[in-house]
Design a protein around this motif. Sequence first.
Motif, PDB file in Angstrom:
ATOM      1  N   ALA A   1      45.243  32.539  39.932  1.00 56.66           N
ATOM      2  CA  ALA A   1      44.330  33.124  40.922  1.00 56.66           C
ATOM      3  C   ALA A   1      43.898  32.080  41.946  1.00 56.66           C
ATOM      4  N   PHE A   2      43.598  30.891  41.461  1.00 57.96           N
ATOM      5  CA  PHE A   2      43.198  29.808  42.370  1.00 57.96           C
ATOM      6  C   PHE A   2      44.324  29.463  43.341  1.00 57.96           C
ATOM      7  N   SER A   3      45.554  29.404  42.835  1.00 56.78           N
ATOM      8  CA  SER A   3      46.703  29.063  43.678  1.00 56.78           C
ATOM      9  C   SER A   3      46.916  30.114  44.765  1.00 56.78           C
ATOM     10  N   LEU A   4      46.834  31.376  44.379  1.00 57.76           N
ATOM     11  CA  LEU A   4      47.000  32.446  45.367  1.00 57.76           C
ATOM     12  C   LEU A   4      45.909  32.400  46.422  1.00 57.76           C
ATOM     13  N   ALA A   5      44.679  32.135  45.998  1.00 58.21           N
ATOM     14  CA  ALA A   5      43.565  32.050  46.950  1.00 58.21           C
ATOM     15  C   ALA A   5      43.770  30.879  47.907  1.00 58.21           C
ATOM     16  N   HIS A   6      44.197  29.756  47.368  1.00 59.42           N
ATOM     17  CA  HIS A   6      44.444  28.592  48.225  1.00 59.42           C
ATOM     18  C   HIS A   6      45.500  28.904  49.282  1.00 59.42           C
ATOM     19  N   LYS A   7      46.602  29.521  48.857  1.00 57.16           N
ATOM     20  CA  LYS A   7      47.683  29.821  49.805  1.00 57.16           C
ATOM     21  C   LYS A   7      47.251  30.834  50.848  1.00 57.16           C
ATOM     22  N   GLU A   8      46.437  31.806  50.453  1.00 58.04           N
ATOM     23  CA  GLU A   8      45.952  32.803  51.405  1.00 58.04           C
ATOM     24  C   GLU A   8      45.034  32.168  52.442  1.00 58.04           C
TER      25      GLU A   8
END
Length: 354
Positions: free
Chosen positions: A19-26
């Motif tokens: 979830a953190f990785s997806l948020a960072h990329k977004e």
Amino acid sequence: MPATLAKLTYQALQKGKGAFSLAHKEVSLRLLKTMAPDAVVKTLPLQPGAVQALHDAMDLLLERDWQDGEEGIYPTELLFSSPWKDWAVRYPLLWLDSPAAWDRQRRRDFQDLPGTVNRRHYPAYYLRNFHNQTDGYLSDHSAALYDLQVEILFNGAADPMRRRLLRPLKQALPRLAVGDDPLQPVRILDLATGTGRTMHQLRAAFPRAQLVGCDLSEAYLRQAGRWLAERPGELPQLVQANVEAVPFVDGWFDAVTCVFLLHELPRSARANSMKEAFRLLKPGGVLAVLDSVQPKDSPQFKVLSDNFRRVYHEPFYGDYMADAIETHLEQAGFTLLPSETHFLSRLWLARKPA
């Protein structure tokens, strides 16, 4: 910790990293579109069902990772070994580095390397900003950020994918799992070891083995040395070397591993690295190659892989996707063993005839 609670904790940590990785990329993409819109790379729409297939493959990967720990392929402690404190300290540096990376993307300058680099020491294909990384693989700054960048890229699944080679390696070469003969120590070589994450996995699974890691980057070897020195067990030997010409005698190693390297090599270097692995292995020795999935094995991820090539500057990835790794292995002299696919990774296993 009871097994059920430990598994729930592991799953929660992995889902949290995802979830953190997806948020960072977004957030990063939104900032890029706002601050440097001409640096945005056009991507292709995913095929129907690709996102669900990605989620299903991730769930299966994590389940296999947990089961291998439960069955003693490696200690369950390895499942919780992410350097959280280290990543937390380095995470702000990713954002501080972003403007330079965005400017490099805007200028399409992918050979933006430190002026102190002696270019004669490296093959031409190596002198570039893979993944849009500042300094490519040629600075301590790049080495400090690499592991965190890869974890974010793979939504927290980088280490679980690396660990997929441990079970088949043990099964293909049982002596690795024992390795207690002082007259014939088990030796494992990790090609392009980078910052040492694969060697960390190998040390946990094969505690008695003599580990050697080679890499072209002096900076990444320094980072690997710092990282591995914090772990218990015999310190691995780290050697600066080109994977096409490793400075060891013929037949020195029982096993050779190669993780996330081949897609960053031109085809001729891919073939040469497999021939070099064959030379370095003892008769009966095993090679484990873990790299990106290819369309012939995972057609549902073809567009995703193509977008990765476009966004992250992977100049040899397009050729890799069409290349027959099995052919390189056979031409080097190997006998192929069953291959496997795990999430976004493909594992090839091969044996040097006895």
